[in-house]
Design an enzyme around this catalytic site. Structure first.
Site: not given
Ligand SMILES: C[S@@+](CC[C@H](N)C(=O)[O-])C[C@H]1O[C@@H](n2cnc3c(N)ncnc32)[C@H](O)[C@@H]1O
Length: 361
Positions: A191, A224-227, A243, A280, A309
């Site tokens: 991401s 999460c996970p942190g991109g 998150d 996101d 989305k």
């Protein structure tokens, strides 16, 4: 010229067509879209042939959502002889140059589909002799010149291509409209490329300098996970990552990240205000747009970059509805905002929105 060619993600032809029809109509330029589902591009034919040029002049790529590239089409060449495709292309470009002047750049392109990708190797190889053949008579400049229009040769088969141009003031940044980025191995998720593409393509240099000032603060909702947090940390920001999930340990070890297992819809920034809000979260677009509006209107964040989305159907309408409610709220404020919405190469069924505040009071 009587048509505008828009490259898009495969499956997004109908959305691209609706958008082009609406934007052209707003400019009082009328025509009709033509496409096959899944072909990765749309033609917008203008009833009045002079309107094609007007549309190209008045529709910056950066102001559109679904098109990846916009090309004013001048000619279609069919049944090209495989032994000599170059001569008819050079002849057609020579006629074009008499009207438009020489081009500063050549892109030999294809659709981003399975069929289109079969042409990728050919397009790459063919661009070398074609460029030489166009340079010799001065039809394109000897060195790439981004201040002149770009010539596009868009192949739809080994013996078929469309010739057109994009204007220097609305530059065609990438071949095939595709922004290729290298995945940073230390990033915790793919991401990360979505936010990187948004930052490098949707913000200009001065906006990037303002948004990513050294020691600045950001909030990442649905981190999460942190991109996305990784991109912010790389650019020197201190991040509140929100998150319930697990965040990458290496990111926490930077000392630039605080992780809060909280609900992104009720969280407020630790110090009352941050430079940048990113989001996101997978949620209803209207709900996310409302939340982003709350942060910007209440000035909890100066700027925002977020994803919406998309549903399976009526995607263009869905984006329009979410963005128009946000715009209405921002228009009531004293400050101006630059709002862009783009369906990026690294996005799938989502669009990215950037809202950059003008003068900060
Ligand atoms: C698409 S992922 C985010 C990926 C992230 N941007 C990255 O680059 O690694 C969506 C995240 O939103 C989180 N999320 C969904 N609803 C949330 C909410 N109401 N509050 C906080 N996080 C939420 C999920 O737990 C999930 O981790």
């Amino acid at each position: 010229m009587s048509s505008l060619l828009a490259y898009c993600r495969t499956g997004y032809e109908a959305d691209t067509a609706k958008e082009l029809a609406q934007r052209a109509g707003e400019l009082n330029l009328y025509g009709y879209p033509q496409f096959n589902a899944g072909q990765g591009y749309v033609h917008y034919h203008l009833y009045n042939s002079a309107d094609g040029k007007r549309l190209a002049q008045q529709l910056p790529l950066s102001s559109t959502v679904f098109p990846r590239q916009l090309v004013a089409v001048c000619e279609t060449l069919d049944e090209l002889d495989k032994a000599d495709r170059i001569t008819p292309i050079v002849d057609a470009v020579a006629s074009l140059v008499k009207v438009s002047g020489p081009f500063g750049r050549l892109l030999v392109e294809h659709a981003d589909t399975d069929a289109g990708r079969e042409l990728a190797k050919f397009c790459r190889k063919f661009s070398v002799p074609l460029r030489q053949a166009l340079r010799k008579p001065g039809l394109i400049s000897q060195k790439e010149n981004l201040h002149q229009a770009c010539l596009h040769v868009f192949f739809t088969g080994f013996d078929q291509c469309q010739l057109g141009y994009s204007l220097a003031q609305f530059p065609a940044a990438f071949e095939n409209g595709i922004c290729r980025l290298k995945f940073p191995p230390a990033a915790p998720s793919r991401s990360t490329l979505k936010l990187e593409e948004a930052i490098v393509t949707m913000l200009d240099v001065s906006q990037r300098e303002r948004v990513f000032r050294s020691g600045g603060r950001a909030v990442d909702l649905g981190a999460c996970p942190g991109g996305w947090t990784y991109q912010l940390v790389q650019r020197g920001l201190f991040v509140e990552a929100i998150d319930n999930g697990l965040i990458d340990e290496a990111l926490m070890a930077t000392g630039q990240v605080q992780h809060f297992a909280a609900d992104g819809f009720t969280y407020k920034p630790q110090m009352g205000r941050v430079d940048l809000l990113v989001c996101d979260m997978i949620e209803q677009p209207d709900r996310v747009a409302k939340l982003m509006g709350d942060w910007l209107v209440n000035h909890w964040a100066d700027h925002a970059i977020f994803n919406l989305k998309l549903p399976m159907k009526k995607r263009y309408e869905c984006v329009e509805s979410a963005i128009s409610q946000l715009e209405k709220r921002l228009q009531k404020l004293k400050t101006t905002f630059t709002l862009r919405v783009r369906h990026l190469y690294h996005n799938r069924d989502e669009v990215t929105v950037s809202v950059i505040r003008g003068e900060i009071e």
